[in-house]
Design a protein around this motif. Structure first.
Motif, short mmCIF file in Angstrom:
data_model
loop_
_atom_site.label_atom_id
_atom_site.label_comp_id
_atom_site.label_asym_id
_atom_site.label_seq_id
_atom_site.Cartn_x
_atom_site.Cartn_y
_atom_site.Cartn_z
N UNK A 116 11.21 50.08 46.64
CA UNK A 116 11.33 51.42 46.05
C UNK A 116 12.15 51.37 44.77
N UNK A 141 3.94 64.06 64.83
CA UNK A 141 5.20 64.45 64.21
C UNK A 141 5.22 63.92 62.77
N UNK A 142 5.80 64.72 61.90
CA UNK A 142 6.01 64.28 60.52
C UNK A 142 4.89 64.74 59.61
N UNK A 143 5.24 65.41 58.54
CA UNK A 143 4.21 65.91 57.63
C UNK A 143 4.40 65.41 56.21
N UNK A 144 5.27 64.41 56.02
CA UNK A 144 5.57 63.96 54.66
C UNK A 144 4.96 62.60 54.37
N UNK A 175 10.78 52.32 40.97
CA UNK A 175 11.45 53.30 40.10
C UNK A 175 11.75 52.67 38.74
N UNK A 181 3.61 60.12 63.31
CA UNK A 181 4.07 59.36 64.46
C UNK A 181 4.12 60.22 65.71
N UNK A 216 14.28 47.81 56.40
CA UNK A 216 15.07 48.50 55.37
C UNK A 216 15.17 47.71 54.07
N UNK A 276 11.05 53.63 57.45
CA UNK A 276 11.74 52.39 57.81
C UNK A 276 11.44 51.95 59.22
N UNK A 288 9.27 59.12 41.13
CA UNK A 288 9.92 59.09 42.44
C UNK A 288 9.24 60.02 43.45
N UNK A 312 6.61 58.33 45.56
CA UNK A 312 7.01 57.19 46.39
C UNK A 312 7.53 57.71 47.73
N UNK A 313 6.81 57.41 48.80
CA UNK A 313 7.22 57.87 50.13
C UNK A 313 7.57 56.67 50.99
N UNK A 314 8.66 56.80 51.73
CA UNK A 314 9.17 55.64 52.46
C UNK A 314 9.35 55.95 53.94
N UNK A 359 13.93 49.31 50.62
CA UNK A 359 14.91 49.61 49.57
C UNK A 359 14.60 48.86 48.28
#
Lengths: 206, 249
Positions: B226, B104-107, B230, B44, B219, B243, B236, B239-241, B223
């Protein structure tokens, strides 16, 4: 910033901004409580929950849920600031301060200058020890008088409100004291190593 | 660690090149950013708007364009009580200028090298960073199996609908499933309820396939999806989240 180009057509809403002295640069006021997590919310299981204080590999103290809740409780009302630019004023929390935890394990001084906070879901974040003591931080278990819900970090999250809120790690399980400032999860992914909202330390290099 | 020595992400001036009305509530802003150094799908940016009296407002937006694209694209939903989104999703026009910095953001990131299968779950404008992943995959002519499960209110609210149809029609390894939660056109044969466990099983990949899962949306959708994944036995760590709440924008 005087060198920023004016955006034609943008006036700004300038709704209730709260006292300027409480909204850090680049932040805006919100009244709801957005949820931001990198992965699934772990299920809450109080029966198997524990919290640990460690000096490197050495365990200083460990508490199960009942033992933890029997420790001296502290109430705070604080402003919180998320790196995604929202700030929320006058949030009310209850929990156990890091000072109380150190006292409970018989330490007059913290054992090292830096900490790495460990959480369920393999999340970590680093916080200098001096930012956790002298009433500056707690392990919070109640939010606005109610048990902290899972999506906001329940059953327990770190609360270190003077830093950006990613430092207030959800689902916290241990604090490990050490001699070096090792980056945690977001700090390793380009976010600022310290994260002071008043100096707008959002990303590495800020 | 070199982390503390990283160069600061500089604010850059972007110019609106083109605007696409995606749905009644969502627009895509296509930007020229002269010194953009590239990004990965899923990342982002921060946007900063400046009024003529110097007042500024700053928000984060996911990048919707592929890394391979010549232009940066943001898809913005109009939030009535918002401050930046009413400008981007309503007022902005060609030639307007504002600042941004990133990526921005590397996950919450997927590249061809991440591998597959790729399982994307989106609600509303949360589809933007997932579309960047599908565009990246298409630009690389990847045959990594991919499924997008996309929840929209109505047929007219489906963001990128035509492009998705084109992508899926041309690609036997890509499946796109729409569910419409608030209204369906006559003859609609797809699902018409919120994403649930049964839908994740029937449309997605089995846990044994070890899919890389990315979920982005409101959200409640994130939620519940995810949690269901699981419970179905997905790892887990895969699983990348992300919001998209009512604030943030």
């Amino acid at each position: 910033m005087s060198d920023s180009p004016v955006t034609r057509g943008f006036k700004g809403r300038r709704g209730p901004q709260g006292p300027a002295s409480r909204i850090p640069p680049g932040q805006h006021l919100t009244t709801d409580f957005p949820v931001l997590s990198a992965g699934p919310t772990p299920p809450i299981d109080l029966a198997s929950w524990s919290f640990e204080l460690q000096d490197g590999d050495t365990t200083l103290g460990e508490w199960d849920w009942d033992e933890f809740n029997a420790l001296a409780q502290t109430d705070v009302t604080v402003d919180i600031h998320c790196v995604t630019t929202w700030s929320k004023l006058d949030t009310h929390w209850q929990g156990v301060t890091i000072d109380t935890l150190l006292e409970a394990v018989g330490l007059a001084e913290p054992p090292g200058p830096f900490t790495l906070i460990h959480c369920d879901g393999d999340y970590t974040t680093n916080v200098p020890t001096e930012d956790l003591v002298d009433g500056k931080a707690m392990i919070a278990t109640l939010y606005e008088g109610e048990p902290l819900v899972g999506e906001h970090g329940g059953p327990a999250r770190l609360l270190v409100p003077h830093l950006y809120f990613w430092k207030s790690a959800k689902w916290v399980r241990s604090i490990v004291f050490g001699e070096t400032d090792d980056p945690g999860f977001w700090e390793d992914l380009g976010y600022h190593i310290y994260g002071d909202p008043w100096r707008e330390q959002r990303y590495a290099g800020d | 660690m070199p982390v503390t020595d990283a160069p600061r992400l500089q604010w850059q001036t972007a110019e609106v090149r083109e605007i696409v009305e995606e749905t009644p509530r969502v627009r895509t802003i296509i930007l020229d950013v002269p010194s953009w150094h590239g990004h990965k799908a899923g990342q982002h940016i921060d946007v900063r708007l400046t009024a003529d009296d110097g007042y500024q407002a700053q928000r984060s937006y996911s990048i919707a364009s592929a890394p391979e694209s010549d232009h940066l694209m943001l898809s913005v939903e109009r939030i009535e009580e918002g401050e930046v989104s009413p400008y981007l999703a309503g007022e902005a026009r060609m030639g307007d200028k504002f600042e941004l910095r990133g990526p921005i953001g590397g996950y919450f990131v997927w590249t061809i090298a991440t591998g597959g299968p790729l399982f994307l779950i989106a609600g509303g404008s949360g589809v933007a960073p997932l579309m960047a992943m599908l565009r990246h995959r298409a630009a690389q002519k990847s045959t990594i199996p991919a499924t997008l499960l996309f929840s929209s209110r109505t047929y007219d609210d489906i963001i990128y609908r035509a492009e998705m149809e084109r992508l899926a029609a041309a690609d036997p390894h890509l499946k796109i499933v729409h569910t419409l939660t608030r209204g369906q056109p006559a003859g609609w044969t797809g699902p018409s309820r919120r994403i649930d466990s049964e839908m994740l099983v029937s449309e997605g990949f089995a846990p044994d396939a070890k899919p890389h899962i990315y979920i982005c949306g409101p959200t409640a959708l994130v939620e519940s999806s995810a949690r269901a994944l699981l419970a179905l036995g997905h790892d887990r760590a895969l699983i990348k989240t992300e919001r998209f709440g009512p604030t943030g924008l």
